[in-house]
Scaffold this motif. Structure first.
Motif, PDB file in Angstrom:
ATOM      1  N   LEU A  85      61.178  22.059 -30.105  1.00  0.00           N
ATOM      2  CA  LEU A  85      62.121  21.251 -29.324  1.00  0.00           C
ATOM      3  C   LEU A  85      63.061  20.404 -30.180  1.00  0.00           C
ATOM      4  N   SER A  86      62.546  19.882 -31.295  1.00  0.00           N
ATOM      5  CA  SER A  86      63.356  18.964 -32.105  1.00  0.00           C
ATOM      6  C   SER A  86      64.610  19.629 -32.661  1.00  0.00           C
ATOM      7  N   VAL A  87      64.562  20.947 -32.897  1.00  0.00           N
ATOM      8  CA  VAL A  87      65.716  21.587 -33.547  1.00  0.00           C
ATOM      9  C   VAL A  87      66.549  22.407 -32.556  1.00  0.00           C
ATOM     10  N   GLU A  92      69.081  21.354 -24.626  1.00  0.00           N
ATOM     11  CA  GLU A  92      67.750  21.960 -24.584  1.00  0.00           C
ATOM     12  C   GLU A  92      66.698  20.974 -25.098  1.00  0.00           C
ATOM     13  N   HIS A  93      67.076  20.251 -26.144  1.00  0.00           N
ATOM     14  CA  HIS A  93      66.185  19.247 -26.711  1.00  0.00           C
ATOM     15  C   HIS A  93      65.825  18.215 -25.637  1.00  0.00           C
ATOM     16  N   MET A  94      66.840  17.743 -24.918  1.00  0.00           N
ATOM     17  CA  MET A  94      66.598  16.741 -23.881  1.00  0.00           C
ATOM     18  C   MET A  94      65.733  17.308 -22.755  1.00  0.00           C
ATOM     19  N   LEU A  96      63.480  19.738 -22.902  1.00  0.00           N
ATOM     20  CA  LEU A  96      62.082  19.897 -23.317  1.00  0.00           C
ATOM     21  C   LEU A  96      61.421  18.537 -23.545  1.00  0.00           C
ATOM     22  N   ARG A  97      62.197  17.605 -24.082  1.00  0.00           N
ATOM     23  CA  ARG A  97      61.658  16.249 -24.301  1.00  0.00           C
ATOM     24  C   ARG A  97      61.234  15.619 -22.977  1.00  0.00           C
ATOM     25  N   SER A  98      62.055  15.850 -21.940  1.00  0.00           N
ATOM     26  CA  SER A  98      61.745  15.195 -20.660  1.00  0.00           C
ATOM     27  C   SER A  98      60.441  15.754 -20.068  1.00  0.00           C
ATOM     28  N   MET A 243      51.174  19.433 -34.876  1.00  0.00           N
ATOM     29  CA  MET A 243      51.803  19.245 -36.188  1.00  0.00           C
ATOM     30  C   MET A 243      52.284  17.816 -36.375  1.00  0.00           C
ATOM     31  N   THR A 244      52.686  17.184 -35.268  1.00  0.00           N
ATOM     32  CA  THR A 244      53.289  15.857 -35.410  1.00  0.00           C
ATOM     33  C   THR A 244      52.276  14.721 -35.242  1.00  0.00           C
ATOM     34  N   GLY A 245      51.134  14.999 -34.619  1.00  0.00           N
ATOM     35  CA  GLY A 245      50.240  13.910 -34.247  1.00  0.00           C
ATOM     36  C   GLY A 245      49.058  13.683 -35.176  1.00  0.00           C
ATOM     37  N   ALA A 251      48.014   8.730 -41.920  1.00  0.00           N
ATOM     38  CA  ALA A 251      48.707   7.870 -42.899  1.00  0.00           C
ATOM     39  C   ALA A 251      48.856   6.452 -42.351  1.00  0.00           C
ATOM     40  N   ALA A 252      49.138   6.332 -41.050  1.00  0.00           N
ATOM     41  CA  ALA A 252      49.356   4.996 -40.467  1.00  0.00           C
ATOM     42  C   ALA A 252      48.060   4.173 -40.499  1.00  0.00           C
ATOM     43  N   LEU A 253      46.932   4.801 -40.148  1.00  0.00           N
ATOM     44  CA  LEU A 253      45.660   4.063 -40.139  1.00  0.00           C
ATOM     45  C   LEU A 253      45.283   3.654 -41.557  1.00  0.00           C
ATOM     46  N   SER A 295      64.872  14.112 -41.741  1.00  0.00           N
ATOM     47  CA  SER A 295      65.986  14.841 -42.338  1.00  0.00           C
ATOM     48  C   SER A 295      66.887  15.444 -41.264  1.00  0.00           C
ATOM     49  N   ARG A 296      68.164  15.542 -41.589  1.00  0.00           N
ATOM     50  CA  ARG A 296      69.181  16.019 -40.661  1.00  0.00           C
ATOM     51  C   ARG A 296      70.122  16.957 -41.402  1.00  0.00           C
ATOM     52  N   GLN A 297      70.845  17.774 -40.624  1.00  0.00           N
ATOM     53  CA  GLN A 297      71.893  18.582 -41.236  1.00  0.00           C
ATOM     54  C   GLN A 297      73.180  18.383 -40.430  1.00  0.00           C
ATOM     55  N   VAL A 345      61.809   1.072 -37.642  1.00  0.00           N
ATOM     56  CA  VAL A 345      62.045   2.506 -37.421  1.00  0.00           C
ATOM     57  C   VAL A 345      60.885   3.373 -37.935  1.00  0.00           C
ATOM     58  N   ALA A 346      59.681   2.812 -37.930  1.00  0.00           N
ATOM     59  CA  ALA A 346      58.517   3.611 -38.359  1.00  0.00           C
ATOM     60  C   ALA A 346      58.335   4.829 -37.449  1.00  0.00           C
ATOM     61  N   PHE A 347      58.743   4.721 -36.181  1.00  0.00           N
ATOM     62  CA  PHE A 347      58.663   5.858 -35.252  1.00  0.00           C
ATOM     63  C   PHE A 347      60.042   6.491 -35.040  1.00  0.00           C
ATOM     64  N   GLY A 348      60.964   6.259 -35.948  1.00  0.00           N
ATOM     65  CA  GLY A 348      62.305   6.788 -35.783  1.00  0.00           C
ATOM     66  C   GLY A 348      63.092   5.938 -34.799  1.00  0.00           C
ATOM     67  N   TYR A 353      63.282   9.810 -31.124  1.00  0.00           N
ATOM     68  CA  TYR A 353      62.254   8.757 -31.219  1.00  0.00           C
ATOM     69  C   TYR A 353      60.879   9.360 -30.902  1.00  0.00           C
ATOM     70  N   CYS A 354      59.894   8.983 -31.691  1.00  0.00           N
ATOM     71  CA  CYS A 354      58.558   9.589 -31.603  1.00  0.00           C
ATOM     72  C   CYS A 354      57.997   9.576 -30.173  1.00  0.00           C
ATOM     73  N   LEU A 355      57.619  10.756 -29.701  1.00  0.00           N
ATOM     74  CA  LEU A 355      57.039  10.839 -28.354  1.00  0.00           C
ATOM     75  C   LEU A 355      55.611  10.299 -28.332  1.00  0.00           C
TER      76      LEU A 355
HETATM   77  C1  HEM Z   1      51.656   6.279 -36.403  1.00  0.00           C
HETATM   78  C2  HEM Z   1      51.794   7.573 -36.148  1.00  0.00           C
HETATM   79  C3  HEM Z   1      53.136   8.250 -36.050  1.00  0.00           C
HETATM   80  C4  HEM Z   1      54.269   8.020 -36.762  1.00  0.00           C
HETATM   81  C5  HEM Z   1      54.480   7.002 -37.890  1.00  0.00           C
HETATM   82  C6  HEM Z   1      55.277   8.942 -36.269  1.00  0.00           C
HETATM   83  C7  HEM Z   1      56.577   8.988 -36.728  1.00  0.00           C
HETATM   84  C8  HEM Z   1      57.567   9.761 -36.162  1.00  0.00           C
HETATM   85  C9  HEM Z   1      58.942   9.724 -36.560  1.00  0.00           C
HETATM   86  C10 HEM Z   1      59.507   8.848 -37.682  1.00  0.00           C
HETATM   87  C11 HEM Z   1      59.621  10.596 -35.764  1.00  0.00           C
HETATM   88  C12 HEM Z   1      61.128  10.856 -35.793  1.00  0.00           C
HETATM   89  C13 HEM Z   1      61.484  11.751 -36.924  1.00  0.00           C
HETATM   90  C14 HEM Z   1      62.977  11.833 -37.145  1.00  0.00           C
HETATM   91  O1  HEM Z   1      63.770  11.206 -36.432  1.00  0.00           O
HETATM   92  O2  HEM Z   1      63.344  12.532 -38.087  1.00  0.00           O
HETATM   93  C15 HEM Z   1      58.671  11.219 -34.880  1.00  0.00           C
HETATM   94  C16 HEM Z   1      58.968  12.188 -33.945  1.00  0.00           C
HETATM   95  C17 HEM Z   1      58.021  12.828 -33.171  1.00  0.00           C
HETATM   96  N1  HEM Z   1      56.694  12.487 -33.054  1.00  0.00           N
HETATM   97 FE1  HEM Z   1      55.740  11.028 -34.069  1.00  0.00          FE
HETATM   98  N2  HEM Z   1      54.731   9.699 -35.273  1.00  0.00           N
HETATM   99  C18 HEM Z   1      53.434   9.307 -35.099  1.00  0.00           C
HETATM  100  C19 HEM Z   1      52.531   9.817 -34.180  1.00  0.00           C
HETATM  101  C20 HEM Z   1      52.796  10.845 -33.296  1.00  0.00           C
HETATM  102  C21 HEM Z   1      51.848  11.392 -32.356  1.00  0.00           C
HETATM  103  C22 HEM Z   1      50.417  10.893 -32.169  1.00  0.00           C
HETATM  104  C23 HEM Z   1      52.476  12.417 -31.699  1.00  0.00           C
HETATM  105  C24 HEM Z   1      51.962  13.330 -30.617  1.00  0.00           C
HETATM  106  C25 HEM Z   1      50.706  13.570 -30.345  1.00  0.00           C
HETATM  107  C26 HEM Z   1      53.838  12.479 -32.200  1.00  0.00           C
HETATM  108  C27 HEM Z   1      54.787  13.356 -31.753  1.00  0.00           C
HETATM  109  C28 HEM Z   1      56.112  13.337 -32.160  1.00  0.00           C
HETATM  110  C29 HEM Z   1      57.093  14.290 -31.669  1.00  0.00           C
HETATM  111  C30 HEM Z   1      56.854  15.419 -30.674  1.00  0.00           C
HETATM  112  C31 HEM Z   1      58.298  13.966 -32.297  1.00  0.00           C
HETATM  113  C32 HEM Z   1      59.633  14.688 -32.152  1.00  0.00           C
HETATM  114  C33 HEM Z   1      60.430  14.094 -31.018  1.00  0.00           C
HETATM  115  C34 HEM Z   1      61.738  14.829 -30.794  1.00  0.00           C
HETATM  116  O3  HEM Z   1      62.130  15.698 -31.576  1.00  0.00           O
HETATM  117  O4  HEM Z   1      62.390  14.527 -29.777  1.00  0.00           O
HETATM  118  N3  HEM Z   1      53.991  11.516 -33.170  1.00  0.00           N
HETATM  119  N4  HEM Z   1      57.430  10.678 -35.123  1.00  0.00           N
END
Ligand code: HEM
Length: 413
Positions: A85-87, A92-94, A96-98, A243-245, A251-253, A295-297, A345-348, A353-355
């Motif tokens: 979904l991210s790429v 389409e991204h929106m 799938l995100r929703s 892959m993302t979770g 690392a965060a813990l 990272s972005r292009q 911006v630890a979660f973007g 923004y991190c789901l």
């Molecule tokens: C402390 C833990 C986490 C950190 C620090 C983190 C960090 C991030 C960051 C920085 C991004 C944005 C990346 C960018 O803009 O390039 C992101 C996106 C994302 N994260 Fe997390 N994440 C964490 C935990 C999780 C967990 C637990 C899940 C799901 C189970 C998750 C699912 C996602 C997904 C699906 C995206 C992509 C969203 C999109 O493309 O719209 N993340 N995360």
């Protein structure tokens, strides 16, 4: 400026960790070189620009580049990443995100709170009895794997195998840019294992269509039945969450424990009042940001502020440095209780923004609350900790700890 850019280039090329000095390096980067341009690559650290680019439609996330060997040996894996979904294109991204936003809503997550507390208690039982453990392998790695499995609804008997396959996927991803001898290389998932994993997840979706359940795979099955998602898209989403979770939360813990050791008064405050766990976690992942870069292009020639980006340019958004930008955060290297929990911006930020941010926060808070009266003390001088070689995850590889009762802990400090 030239010297810091040179150091950055060398670290990028060798994927050499900054170790304990990571925040010092990132703080210096954002102060001395908030925008760097070399070899067709931009490294953006200024908070204001990072957040602007995070919402810019012409600067989207790009699929990772894989080597010829990965294309040849595991084409399905490459296809998965190109479709994730991210790429996808913005609409389409929106879309799938929703689909996922509902599943990650506060209401749904609230139902997981008790299960997460139970997983934490299960994982802590042996280490607490023993009085100590190696934190990364005993807690920081298995906790997010189990929480993600609970969120998705993976049957308990299959959880270890699915977690092992998720690790294999991470190794396959890094095979795109790490040599085989690199310490982070690991064993990539094979094409056969990946195909088997996809079939397994597709099978779970079919089962949930017949027997609905209140888990994320159940939610995806309903959306698919309503004709709003294909089976392939649903399977891709499940794999993406694995892959993302995992590595992110690990690392965060781990970084949070390092910050608690660096700031004894914060550890003492948490011991006295576990309800401040949310604040502790937010400030910990600002100071030692677990995902250092996004990272972005660039999709087409575009001007942002005074910067001219060309189509095809690679843009690295340095979240770890933006979080230490003195123009946004007063006393950026200080743990401050009066900082808002959101805003770093630890979660973007913005479009990607991190789901999983709320889920990650719940997991960390559950662990911190469970440990508040026996906070782990790291048994080694912080300067001697071994670090993950990956620049993307600035975090220790190992963390030997003993559990100290709160009174002794705060007294000793
Ligand atoms: C402390 C833990 C986490 C950190 C620090 C983190 C960090 C991030 C960051 C920085 C991004 C944005 C990346 C960018 O803009 O390039 C992101 C996106 C994302 N994260 Fe997390 N994440 C964490 C935990 C999780 C967990 C637990 C899940 C799901 C189970 C998750 C699912 C996602 C997904 C699906 C995206 C992509 C969203 C999109 O493309 O719209 N993340 N995360």
């Amino acid at each position: 400026m030239a010297e810091i850019v040179q150091r950055l280039r060398e670290h990028f090329m060798r994927q050499e960790p900054f170790g304990m000095a990571a925040p010092t390096f990132f703080a210096e980067l954002v102060t001395r070189a908030p925008v760097v341009h070399f070899d067709g690559m931009w490294v953006i650290s200024a908070y204001e620009l990072v957040t602007r680019l995070c919402t810019h439609p012409d600067v989207p996330m790009a699929a990772p580049v894989f080597t010829e060997a990965v294309h040849r040996d595991n084409p399905q894996f490459v296809r998965f990443f190109r479709n994730t979904l991210s790429v996808r294109a913005p609409e389409e991204h929106m879309r799938l995100r929703s689909v996922l936003t509902g599943a990650f809503s506060g209401r749904h997550l609230a139902t997981l709170r008790t299960r997460i507390d139970e997983v934490v208690a299960e994982l802590l039982a042996d280490p607490l009895r023993a009085g100590g453990t190696e934190f990364v392998s005993a807690l920081a790695v298995p906790l997010p794997a189990r929480v993600t499995a609970v969120l998705l609804g993976i049957p308990p008997a299959d959880r270890d195998l699915v977690a092992a396959r998720a690790t294999g996927m991470m190794h396959q991803l890094s095979a795109g840019f790490l040599t085989e001898s690199h310490p982070e290389a690991g064993t990539p998932i094979t094409a056969a294992e990946f195909a088997e994993l996809r079939d397994y997840v597709a099978g779970l979706l079919v089962r949930r269509e017949a027997e609905p359940a209140d888990d994320l795979i159940g939610h995806l099955a309903q959306v698919r039945q309503a004709g709003k998602l294909t089976v392939d898209e649903a399977v891709d989403m499940v794999l993406l969450l694995f892959m993302t979770g995992l590595d992110t939360v690990t690392a965060a813990l781990t970084n949070t424990l390092v910050v608690l050791q660096e700031w004894p008064e914060v550890a003492a405050a948490l011991a006295a009042d576990p309800s401040c766990a949310d604040r502790v976690f937010a400030e910990a992942i600002r100071l030692r940001t677990p995902v250092a870069f996004g990272s972005r292009q660039v999709a087409r020639d575009v001007r942002v502020g005074s910067l001219e980006f060309n189509a095809g340019d690679t843009v690295i958004l340095t979240f770890a440095a933006a979080n230490l930008d003195p123009r946004k955060f007063a006393d950026p290297m200080e743990f401050r209780w009066d900082r808002p929990i959101t805003g770093n911006v630890a979660f973007g930020h913005g479009s990607y923004y991190c789901l999983g941010s709320a889920l990650a926060g719940m997991t960390a808070q559950s662990l911190l609350r469970a440990l508040h009266d026996c906070l782990p003390r790291i048994d080694r001088p912080l300067a001697d900790l071994p670090w993950r070689a990956s620049l993307a995850f600035p975090t220790p590889r190992l963390l030997p700890v003993t559990f100290a009762p709160a009174a002794a802990e705060s007294g000793a400090r």
